[in-house]
Write a protein that holds these residues in place. Structure first.
Motif, mmCIF file in Angstrom:
data_model
loop_
_atom_site.group_PDB
_atom_site.id
_atom_site.type_symbol
_atom_site.label_atom_id
_atom_site.label_comp_id
_atom_site.label_asym_id
_atom_site.label_seq_id
_atom_site.Cartn_x
_atom_site.Cartn_y
_atom_site.Cartn_z
ATOM 1 N N LEU A 717 0.833 -1.191 0.000
ATOM 2 C CA LEU A 717 0.000 0.000 0.000
ATOM 3 C C LEU A 717 0.869 1.243 0.000
ATOM 4 C CD1 LEU A 717 -2.848 1.230 0.343
ATOM 5 C CD2 LEU A 717 -2.527 1.057 2.801
ATOM 6 N N ASN A 718 1.979 1.197 0.688
ATOM 7 C CA ASN A 718 2.906 2.323 0.738
ATOM 8 C C ASN A 718 4.292 1.823 0.365
ATOM 9 O OD1 ASN A 718 1.694 4.951 1.762
ATOM 10 N ND2 ASN A 718 0.760 3.432 3.100
ATOM 11 N N GLY A 719 4.470 1.526 -0.927
ATOM 12 C CA GLY A 719 5.709 0.912 -1.374
ATOM 13 C C GLY A 719 6.920 1.785 -1.195
ATOM 14 N N GLY A 720 6.784 3.087 -1.474
ATOM 15 C CA GLY A 720 7.919 3.978 -1.318
ATOM 16 C C GLY A 720 8.445 3.965 0.093
ATOM 17 N N SER A 721 7.518 3.952 1.049
ATOM 18 C CA SER A 721 7.941 3.964 2.445
ATOM 19 C C SER A 721 8.595 2.655 2.842
ATOM 20 C CB SER A 721 6.747 4.265 3.361
ATOM 21 O OG SER A 721 5.720 3.321 3.170
ATOM 22 N N VAL A 722 8.077 1.532 2.332
ATOM 23 C CA VAL A 722 8.681 0.239 2.637
ATOM 24 C C VAL A 722 10.089 0.181 2.056
ATOM 25 C CG1 VAL A 722 8.545 -2.246 2.278
ATOM 26 C CG2 VAL A 722 6.484 -0.946 2.816
ATOM 27 N N HIS A 723 10.272 0.705 0.866
ATOM 28 C CA HIS A 723 11.592 0.690 0.241
ATOM 29 C C HIS A 723 12.575 1.526 1.056
ATOM 30 C CE1 HIS A 723 14.488 0.017 -2.869
ATOM 31 N NE2 HIS A 723 14.631 1.312 -3.109
ATOM 32 N N ALA A 724 12.160 2.704 1.489
ATOM 33 C CA ALA A 724 13.036 3.529 2.324
ATOM 34 C C ALA A 724 13.382 2.814 3.621
ATOM 35 C CB ALA A 724 12.359 4.878 2.617
ATOM 36 N N TRP A 725 12.397 2.154 4.206
ATOM 37 C CA TRP A 725 12.624 1.404 5.446
ATOM 38 C C TRP A 725 13.645 0.282 5.220
ATOM 39 C CZ3 TRP A 725 10.849 2.593 10.221
ATOM 40 C CH2 TRP A 725 10.965 1.638 11.230
ATOM 41 N N ASP A 726 13.466 -0.450 4.131
ATOM 42 C CA ASP A 726 14.402 -1.521 3.801
ATOM 43 C C ASP A 726 15.821 -0.975 3.614
ATOM 44 O OD1 ASP A 726 12.307 -3.335 3.819
ATOM 45 O OD2 ASP A 726 12.046 -3.321 1.645
ATOM 46 N N GLU A 727 15.926 0.209 3.002
ATOM 47 C CA GLU A 727 17.243 0.824 2.819
ATOM 48 C C GLU A 727 17.904 1.095 4.172
ATOM 49 O OE1 GLU A 727 17.716 3.740 -0.648
ATOM 50 O OE2 GLU A 727 15.589 3.857 -0.218
ATOM 51 N N GLY A 728 17.102 1.559 5.137
ATOM 52 C CA GLY A 728 17.652 1.810 6.465
ATOM 53 C C GLY A 728 18.251 0.556 7.067
ATOM 54 N N VAL A 729 17.525 -0.563 6.947
ATOM 55 C CA VAL A 729 18.032 -1.828 7.480
ATOM 56 C C VAL A 729 19.281 -2.264 6.710
ATOM 57 C CG1 VAL A 729 17.490 -4.246 7.935
ATOM 58 C CG2 VAL A 729 15.711 -2.508 8.190
ATOM 59 N N ALA A 730 19.254 -2.079 5.384
ATOM 60 C CA ALA A 730 20.396 -2.466 4.546
ATOM 61 C C ALA A 730 21.656 -1.706 4.942
ATOM 62 C CB ALA A 730 20.073 -2.218 3.077
ATOM 63 N N PHE A 731 21.528 -0.421 5.205
ATOM 64 C CA PHE A 731 22.690 0.376 5.596
ATOM 65 C C PHE A 731 23.118 0.069 7.029
ATOM 66 C CE2 PHE A 731 20.953 3.645 2.410
ATOM 67 C CZ PHE A 731 21.753 3.148 1.385
ATOM 68 N N TYR A 732 22.190 -0.306 7.882
ATOM 69 C CA TYR A 732 22.536 -0.650 9.263
ATOM 70 C C TYR A 732 23.371 -1.934 9.308
ATOM 71 C CZ TYR A 732 22.199 -2.153 14.116
ATOM 72 O OH TYR A 732 22.519 -2.562 15.387
ATOM 73 N N ALA A 733 22.977 -2.931 8.525
ATOM 74 C CA ALA A 733 23.625 -4.241 8.596
ATOM 75 C C ALA A 733 24.652 -4.453 7.496
ATOM 76 C CB ALA A 733 22.573 -5.343 8.548
ATOM 77 N N GLY A 734 24.277 -4.144 6.245
ATOM 78 C CA GLY A 734 25.158 -4.391 5.116
ATOM 79 C C GLY A 734 25.056 -5.807 4.598
ATOM 80 N N SER A 735 25.670 -6.027 3.442
ATOM 81 C CA SER A 735 25.564 -7.327 2.766
ATOM 82 C C SER A 735 26.426 -8.395 3.417
ATOM 83 C CB SER A 735 25.974 -7.175 1.303
ATOM 84 O OG SER A 735 27.357 -6.833 1.196
ATOM 85 N N LEU A 736 27.545 -8.002 4.033
ATOM 86 C CA LEU A 736 28.482 -8.977 4.578
ATOM 87 C C LEU A 736 27.921 -9.738 5.776
ATOM 88 C CD1 LEU A 736 31.698 -6.800 4.274
ATOM 89 C CD2 LEU A 736 31.222 -8.890 2.976
ATOM 90 N N GLU A 737 26.892 -9.193 6.417
ATOM 91 C CA GLU A 737 26.256 -9.918 7.526
ATOM 92 C C GLU A 737 25.510 -11.147 7.030
ATOM 93 O OE1 GLU A 737 26.639 -9.529 10.656
ATOM 94 O OE2 GLU A 737 27.562 -7.554 10.781
ATOM 95 N N GLY A 738 25.219 -11.186 5.719
ATOM 96 C CA GLY A 738 24.500 -12.320 5.169
ATOM 97 C C GLY A 738 23.061 -12.372 5.644
ATOM 98 N N ALA A 739 22.460 -13.550 5.524
ATOM 99 C CA ALA A 739 21.044 -13.701 5.858
ATOM 100 C C ALA A 739 20.790 -13.753 7.346
ATOM 101 C CB ALA A 739 20.486 -14.964 5.200
ATOM 102 N N SER A 740 21.807 -14.097 8.126
ATOM 103 C CA SER A 740 21.575 -14.263 9.569
ATOM 104 C C SER A 740 22.698 -13.713 10.439
ATOM 105 C CB SER A 740 21.365 -15.744 9.890
ATOM 106 O OG SER A 740 22.459 -16.516 9.437
ATOM 107 N N GLY A 741 23.536 -12.862 9.890
ATOM 108 C CA GLY A 741 24.623 -12.269 10.664
ATOM 109 C C GLY A 741 25.920 -13.027 10.486
ATOM 110 N N SER A 742 27.043 -12.297 10.390
ATOM 111 C CA SER A 742 28.347 -12.908 10.155
ATOM 112 C C SER A 742 29.444 -12.017 10.717
ATOM 113 C CB SER A 742 28.565 -13.109 8.651
ATOM 114 O OG SER A 742 29.931 -13.326 8.355
ATOM 115 N N PRO A 743 30.520 -12.606 11.235
ATOM 116 C CA PRO A 743 31.642 -11.796 11.744
ATOM 117 C C PRO A 743 32.304 -10.927 10.684
ATOM 118 C CG PRO A 743 31.802 -14.074 12.502
ATOM 119 C CD PRO A 743 30.721 -14.052 11.477
ATOM 120 N N SER A 744 31.992 -11.180 9.409
ATOM 121 C CA SER A 744 32.577 -10.383 8.333
ATOM 122 C C SER A 744 31.980 -8.986 8.237
ATOM 123 C CB SER A 744 32.374 -11.098 6.990
ATOM 124 O OG SER A 744 32.945 -12.379 7.010
ATOM 125 N N GLY A 745 30.859 -8.752 8.922
ATOM 126 C CA GLY A 745 30.163 -7.479 8.809
ATOM 127 C C GLY A 745 31.041 -6.288 9.155
#
Length: 848
Positions: A717-745
């Motif tokens: 219903l509010n796709g733009g807001s969901v995308h912005a929210w997802d970006e926040g999580v992406a920048f908080y964790a990053g790709s190196l954490e993987g799907a469940s967290g990793s010491p490489s983060g």
């Protein structure tokens, strides 16, 4: 506090769960929890959420006053050996302390208590009638927001025993109403009579219409003929749900009106089916419905399911909405003896009565004789394996609803009006599940009965096609609100007329269309279940086409955003070894390489850009500008690009000072490589990125509240807001954490993990030195809650989630500051330029 302790020993209300005569009183246990919750909310500025905490505190603080009044009424009234002027005086003062609250609830009860307990009676040889005093108090417990169990009893049996609150009215499928709604519940007897009139070889349309439009069993003093009717639920909808109510227009009804463009959409459907006339909704959607030619089987289903799942279903929601209206605007006759907000409790009870009806009886699980939505949930759970025991037992829907019905009633009795809104929202979601299940069941029956299959010729019928058409009619507006294309697919496959043309639904397409809206509808694959264990009719397993981020399932594609941590990793690598490669590190910082962005000038987002663009994105040119947290940092440093000033000076080896003069000067020209390296690699992650994470969550709220045009997309219903929210999580964790967290983060998620091991704050409940940090456990829950709220457009409820996220994200910065203050200040062997620099940067990241 001490009074509560004394009285618990007298009344058996000590202990965490009550029932004891020693130990801390249950009241003080509960109050301590409320005191701590209120403090936490105020510390994070969540002002509006403190009101229900205060209201609960007042209710709990009332209990010892009631207990004191009863104790001395009993001593003087029932125990001659305890009669004394002192004890009579204690009774008089305890009642003086609580009588105004009693009077607010029940004038007669207050008068009874005062007449039995006031000063002067003892000297006249007049002693209180304890039973009368006790009964008077108990009549107000619901209104006072307390219970028989809260107060307890002076003895196990007899007149001084704890009360056992019972309702003078029958339970409704396990729900105990706070007012008399027996006449309302009897509406299902009209539905039963209507269904009976349509049975047999020749349906009695005239009699069925009489039960629909005139009624007979559900008496109402407000209706013109003294009877409420299912027809009236729809023909009166404009005034009761759109134009003339305090909370008008009600959100759910508005969605249906916007889809059908008829206020009386349900009546148009049912009346046309009863009369055998053709009809189309004003919007032209989900039609035409040519009841003149469709035949009796189709008309019968359109009537008997339309009345229950279109007319009554919506009116149930209307009553819950009306309960909130009555609660917030309770004046004069709208409030009555049932509670502080009696009108609201009565409206709430009516909603439950219409949902279940009288035929379900008093017990949880109801009765197979039921005719309303409660019974539908029971039938469908057996088909879809969503009962407590799979295909048997109470439906999960009715189990959840009973809990919410009870919780809503309790809140309304206490006058906690605003706390009822999320409960109503949950109720609507649960009530949607049986409609989706009904739609899928008949899409499958008609669509999958293919030549050569066992059930060919039995399930493919006009009756079943009609059931599918009416179930989808009852839920399509909600689907359309979430996804226009999905609603069109479902309608095009399920509407009336297709069966007679030899066109049968594509079940897989219908199922996929529904499933695409589950997140937005606020329901899950598990809620809906499946018609079979395997194959096309099995329960869906909702998976994201994009990878999880440290346990978070994004609602949009943010893989390119998460890759920003690869730039951070490369920057850190460039600074390793005996001779740091400052030029290469600066390139990763200012030019980037891994995080593609269509909006950036060079097609790459950068950590430098997070800070140099901050003024426009966080202070001046955003809908919610200036963002509170960024403003705090700007006010402290007096630089919009404070983070970049710090990092760039450290990279270049130049001296810098913030415009405010605070936390400096920072003479990177002379501090040495060890200090510069820490200032860069921690500054990028914990100054530049940390703030931008918060920016994305703030932007999600902006997008949610101002979602228009291209800002809304297919995700929700509010796709733009969901995308912005997802970006926040992406920048908080990053790709190196993987799907469940990793010491490489390399970003803030990993910092929380490192610090929990140092500070003993790992584990779900903290207190551990290994495992996922408690902070990340808590943040993951908040990330998921924010996503859910944004997907359902509940914009105003995201603010406290963001506030809590910011508080939690602050913890690792405080821990980092303390760790290096300790290393340098208390551990001579740990003193080094590197450690001192780490302390300086952690404090720079949190000082504002």
């Amino acid at each position: 506090w001490r009074l509560a302790e004394k009285r618990c020993a007298n009344f058996g209300t000590c202990g965490l769960n009550g029932g004891e005569t020693s130990g801390t009183s249950q009241i003080n246990h509960l109050l301590l929890a409320q005191f701590q919750e209120g403090e936490r909310l105020l510390q994070t500025g969540q002002c509006d959420r403190v009101r229900p905490v205060v209201d609960e505190i007042i209710s709990l603080m009332t209990v010892p006053l009631v207990q004191g009044s009863l104790r001395y009424a009993y001593k003087i009234g029932e125990q001659p050996e305890e009669r004394s002027q002192k004890n009579a005086a204690e009774g008089a003062i305890f009642t003086a302390a609580v009588l105004p609250l009693v009077h607010e609830c029940n004038v007669a009860a207050a008068k009874t208590i005062s007449d039995e307990m006031k000063f002067g009676l003892y000297d006249q040889g007049v002693f209180p009638d304890f039973a009368a005093v006790k009964a008077a108090f108990e009549s107000t417990y619901d209104c006072l927001g307390i219970t028989c169990a809260d107060v307890g009893g002076l003895s196990d049996t007899g007149v001084a025993a704890a009360c056992s609150k019972t309702s003078p009215w029958p339970d409704i499928a396990g729900y105990t109403p706070g007012s008399d709604v027996t006449k309302h519940a009897n509406l299902d007897l009209d539905q039963q009579a209507l269904v009976q009139a349509l049975k047999g070889g020749t349906p009695n349309w005239e009699l069925a219409e009489d039960w629909y439009a005139v009624g007979g069993y559900s008496l109402s003093g407000k209706a013109p003929n003294g009877l409420r009717t299912m027809k009236g639920f729809s023909t009166g909808a404009e005034g009761k749900m759109y134009n003339n109510c305090d909370g008008c227009p009600y959100k759910t009804f508005s969605v249906f009106y916007d889809y059908y463009e008829d206020f009386d959409y349900a009546d148009k459907w049912v009346s046309a089916a009863l009369d055998g006339t053709n009809m189309a909704f004003s919007s032209g959607r989900h039609g035409p419905n040519d009841f003149a030619t469709l035949g009796d089987a189709a008309r019968i289903e359109a009537v008997k399911k339309g009345t229950a799942y279109m007319n009554v279903w919506m009116y149930v929601i209307r009553e819950f909405e009306d309960a909130i209206d009555d609660c917030t605007s309770c004046t004069g006759d709208n409030c009555n003896e049932f509670s502080l907000n009696g009108g609201s409790v009565h409206a709430w009870d009516e909603g439950v009565a219409f949902y279940a009806g009288s035929l379900e009886g008093p017990n949880v699980g109801g009765s197979s004789a039921g005719e309303m939505v409660y019974r539908l949930a029971e039938k469908r759970c057996a088909n879809f394996g969503t009962c407590e025991s799979g295909e048997t037992g109470l439906s999960n829907v009715n189990k959840e609803l009973l809990a919410d019905f009870t919780a809503g009633e309790a809140l309304l009795k206490k006058g906690l009006c605003h706390a009822v809104r999320p409960i109503v929202d949950r109720i609507i979601k649960q009530m949607t599940v049986p409609l989706v299940q009904g739609s899928l069941r008949y899409a499958y029956k008609v669509g999958e009965s293919i030549s050569g299959e066992a059930k060919v010729g039995t399930d493919r019928s006009q009756k079943n096609a009609a059931e599918g058409a009416v179930f989808t009619a009852a839920v399509l507006p909600l689907v359309h609100e979430c996804n226009v294309a999905a609603a069109k697919t479902i309608s095009d496959e399920m509407k009336f007329g297709l069966y007679d043309q030899g066109v049968f639904p594509d079940f897989a397409a219908v199922k996929a269309a529904f499933e695409s809206t589950y997140d937005c509808l606020g329901i899950t694959c598990a809620d809906v279940g499946g018609l079979s264990d395997t194959g096309v009719a099995a329960a869906c397993s909702k998976t994201s086409p994009w990878p999880d981020i440290a346990g978070y399932t994004p609602g949009s594609d943010v893989t390119k955003h998460a890759n920003l941590d690869l730039d951070q990793q490369a920057l850190v690598q460039a600074l390793k070894g005996g001779t740091p490669n400052w030029e290469l590190a600066e390139d990763w910082y200012a030019v980037g390489g891994y995080s593609l962005s269509g909006k950036a000038p060079n097609g790459l987002r950068t950590m430098k850009g997070f800070s140099t663009g901050a003024e426009g994105k966080m202070y001046n040119n955003c809908d919610g500008c200036p963002y509170k947290t960024f403003s705090v940092f700007y006010d402290y440093y007096e630089d919009f690009d404070y983070a970049d000033k710090w990092v760039s000076a450290a990279l270049d080896g130049t001296n810098m000072a913030f415009s405010s003069g605070r936390h400096g000067p920072n003479d990177f020209a002379t501090l040495g490589d060890a200090a510069r390296i820490e200032a860069v690699k921690k500054g990028t992650a914990y100054m530049n990125v940390w703030m931008y994470v918060i920016r994305e969550f703030e932007d999600a709220i902006d997008d949610c509240t101002s979602c228009t045009g291209d800002n809304c997309n297919e995700f929700s219903l509010n796709g733009g807001s969901v995308h912005a929210w997802d970006e926040g999580v992406a920048f908080y964790a990053g790709s190196l954490e993987g799907a469940s967290g990793s010491p490489s983060g390399k970003l803030v998620w990993r910092l929380a993990e490192k610090r929990c091991a140092n500070f003993g704050t790992c584990g779900l409940n903290g207190g551990e030195t290994s495992g996922t940090s408690q902070i990340n456990h808590l943040l993951l829950a908040q990330f998921q809650e924010g996503e859910r709220l944004l997907q359902t457009g509940q914009c105003d409820r995201v603010r406290p989630v963001v506030d809590e996220i910011i508080s939690l994200m602050t913890v690792p910065l405080v821990q980092g500051s303390l760790r290096y203050a300790y290393k340098i200040g208390e551990q001579p062997e740990e003193r080094s330029q590197k450690n001192a620099a780490e302390g300086a940067i952690f404090t720079a990241a949190v000082l504002p």
